[in-house]
Motif scaffolding. Structure first.
Motif, PDB file in Angstrom:
ATOM      1  N   ALA A  54       0.835  -1.214   0.000  1.00 46.47           N
ATOM      2  CA  ALA A  54       0.000   0.000   0.000  1.00 46.47           C
ATOM      3  C   ALA A  54       0.863   1.256   0.000  1.00 46.47           C
ATOM      4  CB  ALA A  54      -0.930  -0.016   1.218  1.00 46.47           C
ATOM      5  N   MET A  55       1.862   1.280   0.881  1.00 44.82           N
ATOM      6  CA  MET A  55       2.722   2.468   0.941  1.00 44.82           C
ATOM      7  C   MET A  55       3.567   2.595  -0.320  1.00 44.82           C
ATOM      8  SD  MET A  55       1.907   4.106   3.556  1.00 44.82           S
ATOM      9  CE  MET A  55       3.063   5.418   3.321  1.00 44.82           C
ATOM     10  N   GLY A  56       3.965   1.458  -0.869  1.00 41.49           N
ATOM     11  CA  GLY A  56       4.733   1.473  -2.120  1.00 41.49           C
ATOM     12  C   GLY A  56       3.901   2.083  -3.242  1.00 41.49           C
ATOM     13  N   GLY A  57       2.661   1.618  -3.365  1.00 41.75           N
ATOM     14  CA  GLY A  57       1.775   2.149  -4.408  1.00 41.75           C
ATOM     15  C   GLY A  57       1.516   3.636  -4.215  1.00 41.75           C
ATOM     16  N   PHE A  58       1.298   4.014  -2.955  1.00 40.90           N
ATOM     17  CA  PHE A  58       0.976   5.416  -2.666  1.00 40.90           C
ATOM     18  C   PHE A  58       2.177   6.330  -2.969  1.00 40.90           C
ATOM     19  CE2 PHE A  58       0.668   8.946   0.478  1.00 40.90           C
ATOM     20  CZ  PHE A  58      -0.454   9.571  -0.064  1.00 40.90           C
ATOM     21  N   THR A  59       3.354   5.940  -2.509  1.00 40.16           N
ATOM     22  CA  THR A  59       4.520   6.808  -2.734  1.00 40.16           C
ATOM     23  C   THR A  59       4.907   6.852  -4.214  1.00 40.16           C
ATOM     24  OG1 THR A  59       5.918   4.949  -2.036  1.00 40.16           O
ATOM     25  CG2 THR A  59       5.545   6.676  -0.429  1.00 40.16           C
ATOM     26  N   PHE A  60       4.659   5.760  -4.921  1.00 42.30           N
ATOM     27  CA  PHE A  60       4.906   5.743  -6.368  1.00 42.30           C
ATOM     28  C   PHE A  60       4.032   6.809  -7.047  1.00 42.30           C
ATOM     29  CE2 PHE A  60       3.457   4.272 -10.545  1.00 42.30           C
ATOM     30  CZ  PHE A  60       4.665   4.104 -11.202  1.00 42.30           C
ATOM     31  N   PRO A 125      10.922  10.365 -11.416  1.00 43.04           N
ATOM     32  CA  PRO A 125      10.192   9.273 -10.764  1.00 43.04           C
ATOM     33  C   PRO A 125      10.188   8.023 -11.638  1.00 43.04           C
ATOM     34  CG  PRO A 125       8.660  10.870 -11.668  1.00 43.04           C
ATOM     35  CD  PRO A 125      10.017  11.434 -11.880  1.00 43.04           C
ATOM     36  N   GLU A 126      10.177   6.873 -10.990  1.00 36.98           N
ATOM     37  CA  GLU A 126      10.109   5.599 -11.714  1.00 36.98           C
ATOM     38  C   GLU A 126       8.720   5.485 -12.364  1.00 36.98           C
ATOM     39  OE1 GLU A 126      12.171   3.151 -12.508  1.00 36.98           O
ATOM     40  OE2 GLU A 126      10.433   2.214 -13.426  1.00 36.98           O
ATOM     41  N   GLN A 127       8.697   5.010 -13.599  1.00 38.47           N
ATOM     42  CA  GLN A 127       7.414   4.933 -14.313  1.00 38.47           C
ATOM     43  C   GLN A 127       6.771   3.555 -14.208  1.00 38.47           C
ATOM     44  OE1 GLN A 127       5.868   7.675 -15.593  1.00 38.47           O
ATOM     45  NE2 GLN A 127       7.605   8.664 -14.574  1.00 38.47           N
ATOM     46  N   ASN A 128       7.535   2.572 -13.759  1.00 41.62           N
ATOM     47  CA  ASN A 128       6.986   1.222 -13.652  1.00 41.62           C
ATOM     48  C   ASN A 128       6.743   0.892 -12.181  1.00 41.62           C
ATOM     49  OD1 ASN A 128       6.616  -1.592 -13.488  1.00 41.62           O
ATOM     50  ND2 ASN A 128       7.726  -1.889 -15.410  1.00 41.62           N
ATOM     51  N   LEU A 129       5.470   0.768 -11.815  1.00 43.30           N
ATOM     52  CA  LEU A 129       5.112   0.514 -10.413  1.00 43.30           C
ATOM     53  C   LEU A 129       5.795  -0.750  -9.885  1.00 43.30           C
ATOM     54  CD1 LEU A 129       3.369   0.911  -7.839  1.00 43.30           C
ATOM     55  CD2 LEU A 129       1.548  -0.337  -8.987  1.00 43.30           C
ATOM     56  N   PHE A 130       5.864  -1.783 -10.722  1.00 41.02           N
ATOM     57  CA  PHE A 130       6.380  -3.068 -10.246  1.00 41.02           C
ATOM     58  C   PHE A 130       7.895  -3.019 -10.010  1.00 41.02           C
ATOM     59  CE2 PHE A 130       2.443  -4.020 -12.535  1.00 41.02           C
ATOM     60  CZ  PHE A 130       1.717  -4.526 -11.468  1.00 41.02           C
ATOM     61  N   VAL A 131       8.594  -2.251 -10.838  1.00 37.76           N
ATOM     62  CA  VAL A 131      10.040  -2.075 -10.598  1.00 37.76           C
ATOM     63  C   VAL A 131      10.233  -1.353  -9.268  1.00 37.76           C
ATOM     64  CG1 VAL A 131      12.111  -0.848 -11.373  1.00 37.76           C
ATOM     65  CG2 VAL A 131      10.725  -2.095 -13.023  1.00 37.76           C
ATOM     66  N   TYR A 132       9.415  -0.314  -9.052  1.00 36.92           N
ATOM     67  CA  TYR A 132       9.526   0.456  -7.811  1.00 36.92           C
ATOM     68  C   TYR A 132       9.220  -0.431  -6.595  1.00 36.92           C
ATOM     69  CZ  TYR A 132       8.564   3.865  -4.185  1.00 36.92           C
ATOM     70  OH  TYR A 132       8.586   4.552  -2.997  1.00 36.92           O
ATOM     71  N   LEU A 133       8.147  -1.223  -6.724  1.00 39.54           N
ATOM     72  CA  LEU A 133       7.794  -2.117  -5.609  1.00 39.54           C
ATOM     73  C   LEU A 133       8.912  -3.126  -5.336  1.00 39.54           C
ATOM     74  CD1 LEU A 133       4.008  -3.032  -6.002  1.00 39.54           C
ATOM     75  CD2 LEU A 133       5.099  -1.705  -4.198  1.00 39.54           C
ATOM     76  N   THR A 134       9.551  -3.595  -6.412  1.00 38.62           N
ATOM     77  CA  THR A 134      10.679  -4.521  -6.218  1.00 38.62           C
ATOM     78  C   THR A 134      11.788  -3.824  -5.427  1.00 38.62           C
ATOM     79  OG1 THR A 134      10.165  -5.417  -8.392  1.00 38.62           O
ATOM     80  CG2 THR A 134      12.237  -6.115  -7.421  1.00 38.62           C
ATOM     81  N   SER A 135      12.045  -2.555  -5.778  1.00 34.73           N
ATOM     82  CA  SER A 135      13.155  -1.853  -5.122  1.00 34.73           C
ATOM     83  C   SER A 135      12.893  -1.609  -3.637  1.00 34.73           C
ATOM     84  CB  SER A 135      13.443  -0.528  -5.834  1.00 34.73           C
ATOM     85  OG  SER A 135      12.479   0.433  -5.490  1.00 34.73           O
TER      86      SER A 135
END
Lengths: 453, 90
Positions: A54-60, A125-135
């Motif tokens: 949830a926090m990953g999605g929100f901060t993205f 900002p990172e454009q791919n949510l899943f890459v960001y969540l991985t990081s």
């Protein structure tokens, strides 16, 4: 389920096989394996896992809003909303609401750092949510660091390094050595707990044994986790920063914090200390507070270290610990202007004094109250009550001293790229010995100390 | 203001901060080359540069300074033509 769980070491090879079975494509998507592996592990902590996602999605989303917004006011507003949400979650966890503590301090700090970097224009900002969540959720560092910066880590996810036999051997050594340190820490923890969990006065020998063992335990446990994380990173073609650099050889308290949990110290330096030093202390419509640079730096140190103390938990001891460290850093900066203090001839004295002062700081974090701290302090410095100089006590003291020196010695050679670590056969032998050590001396079910943060 | 002028002014700032008169700067110098150049000293130098050259650093600028050369370039880009205003000597 993290490194202390045997199940993890069964799960890991499966992840590695899938990771390396995927052929390198035009756009490398192997980070997806790390993401799914991490999410699967997060299922073991449902609430904690949900918070990360949830926090990953929100901060993205917030980072992208900050980037697209043209108005300075709204950019600041989005940044405040992002940081406010992250820190609110951290505060709730610290106050004990819900069971969402799993690595919260680490991924939250990573997200806050990412938002500030985007706001300051240091990274897009990172454009791919899943890459960001991985990081932010990678299983090899989520629960105890190192805290990574997006600019350094996200590009690696897209282009992981090729795994050679030499790198794989180094990675396995690093993982085995980290586990060995963890087991050393657990063994020393028995001596530590025996002393600190008792109300009895036990005399200076036992006090010094326990306090030395505590320092050794903290170092072995914390740096052991980082070693495993760095080794796992190497194994998956990712380069994680070193998190400990022989901190017991620090020549001042400030130097100690450049060597101990480096990524956390660096986070506080970049995102708290530096902005505080550069801040204009202005009260609108009233007056400007014109501090001299030295006073402003001193105050920034105090605020930074108190926040670092509270990061460990909202207790009076952690608050005092922060103030204690700030006072020592400021005192060190003042004394450092004296020529004889700067002289290389006082090097060993400085190392000894710094070790002693930091050791007292660790006692402060281990004891439940100020009163308990003073009881240990008195126990260390004034002979009173029981004191048995038996061979068992001497053995415990010897083990505590070895627990401090041996891991430091190995880490010194490891970080200085000693020829030993380049000799492949010796390294293989060391790996076999470490595996044996880990099998014989493992104390099952002991979590890493930093995981509770 | 030439680069040499900036280096001379910076040397005065560094000598005052480190309380040493033997500091000689080059573009390639980093914190590893001068004993005692830690984060506190770094901020002391940055705040002194702000006062002497009459401009304000931003956080990313300070974070991106890796060497004396980086600092000289930032000063060159941000300082006004009449700077430095004052260079204190100990």
């Amino acid at each position: 389920m993290t490194f202390h769980s045997p199940l993890f070491w069964i799960y890991l090879p499966l992840v590695a096989i899938v990771y390396y079975r995927l052929r390198a494509q035009r756009r490398d998507k192997r980070w997806l394996v790390i993401l799914f592996a991490s999410l699967f592990l997060l299922l073991a902590e449902p609430l904690g896992g949900l918070c990360v996602i949830a926090m990953g999605g929100f901060t993205f989303w917030v980072a992208n809003r900050i980037f697209k917004e043209e108005s300075h006011f709204y950019r600041k507003l989005w940044l405040s909303a992002g940081i406010g949400s992250c820190l609110s979650l951290l505060v709730l966890v610290r106050l004990g609401f819900g069971d969402a503590a799993y690595g919260s301090s680490f991924y939250i700090f990573q997200m806050v750092g990412y938002l500030i970097d985007v706001y300051q224009g240091m990274i897009p900002p990172e454009q791919n949510l899943f890459v960001y969540l991985t990081s932010v959720s990678s299983f090899f560092y989520i629960s105890a660091g190192p805290i990574l910066r997006a600019a350094e880590f996200i590009p690696q996810l897209r282009r992981p390094q090729f795994l050679t036999l030499i790198v794989a051997r180094e990675a396995i050594f690093r993982i085995c050595w980290g586990l060995a340190k963890k087991n050393i820490g657990d063994m020393l923890g028995l001596t530590v707990n025996e002393y600190f969990d008792s109300d009895l006065t036990r005399g200076p020998l036992r006090a010094w044994t326990a306090v030395l063992a505590l320092s050794a335990q903290y170092y072995a446990d914390f740096s052991g986790y980082s070693d495993i994380a760095i080794g796992l990173g190497q194994f998956f073609g990712l380069r994680l920063p070193e998190n400990f650099r022989t901190p017991f050889l620090a020549k001042s308290v400030a130097d100690h914090w450049r060597r101990w949990h480096i990524s956390l110290s660096e986070w506080f330096r970049v995102y708290v200390f530096t902005p505080l030093c550069l801040a204009r202390l202005t009260v609108p419509f009233w007056f400007d507070i014109n501090l001299t640079s030295r006073v402003q730096i001193g105050l920034s140190v105090v605020v930074t270290m108190i926040l670092a103390g509270l990061w460990h938990g909202f207790t009076w001891n952690n608050l005092i610990w922060g103030g204690y460290n700030a006072a020592l850093i400021v005192a060190g900066a003042v004394l450092g202007t004296w020529a004889w203090v700067r002289s290389t001839r006082t090097k060993f004295l400085k190392i000894f004094v710094t070790f002693y002062l930091m050791m007292l700081g660790r006692v402060l974090t281990r004891t439940p109250s100020w009163k308990a701290f003073w009881a240990v302090f008195n126990d260390m410095h004034w002979a009173q009550g029981m004191s048995f100089y038996s061979s068992a006590r001497i053995s415990q003291l010897t083990l505590a001293i070895l627990g401090i020196t041996v891991p430091h010695l190995v880490d010194h050679f490891l970080l200085s790229q000693s020829p030993f670590f380049l000799h492949q056969r010796l390294l293989t032998l060391a790996i076999v010995l470490l595996i044996l050590f880990n099998v014989i001396f493992v104390i099952p079910g002991q979590p890493f100390l930093y995981e509770r943060f | 203001m030439t680069e040499q002028d900036r280096i001379v002014a910076l040397e005065t700032i560094f000598r005052n901060a480190f309380r040493r008169n033997d500091v000689v700067l080059t573009r390639e110098m980093t914190a590893w080359d001068i004993p005692g150049w830690d984060s506190l000293m770094n901020m002391q130098i940055m705040l002194d540069v702000e006062k002497v050259f009459r401009f304000r650093f931003t956080v990313p600028e300070v974070a991106n300074v890796r060497s004396v050369g980086d600092l000289i370039d930032i000063i060159g880009a941000k300082s006004k033509p009449h700077a430095p205003a004052k260079t204190q000597t100990s």
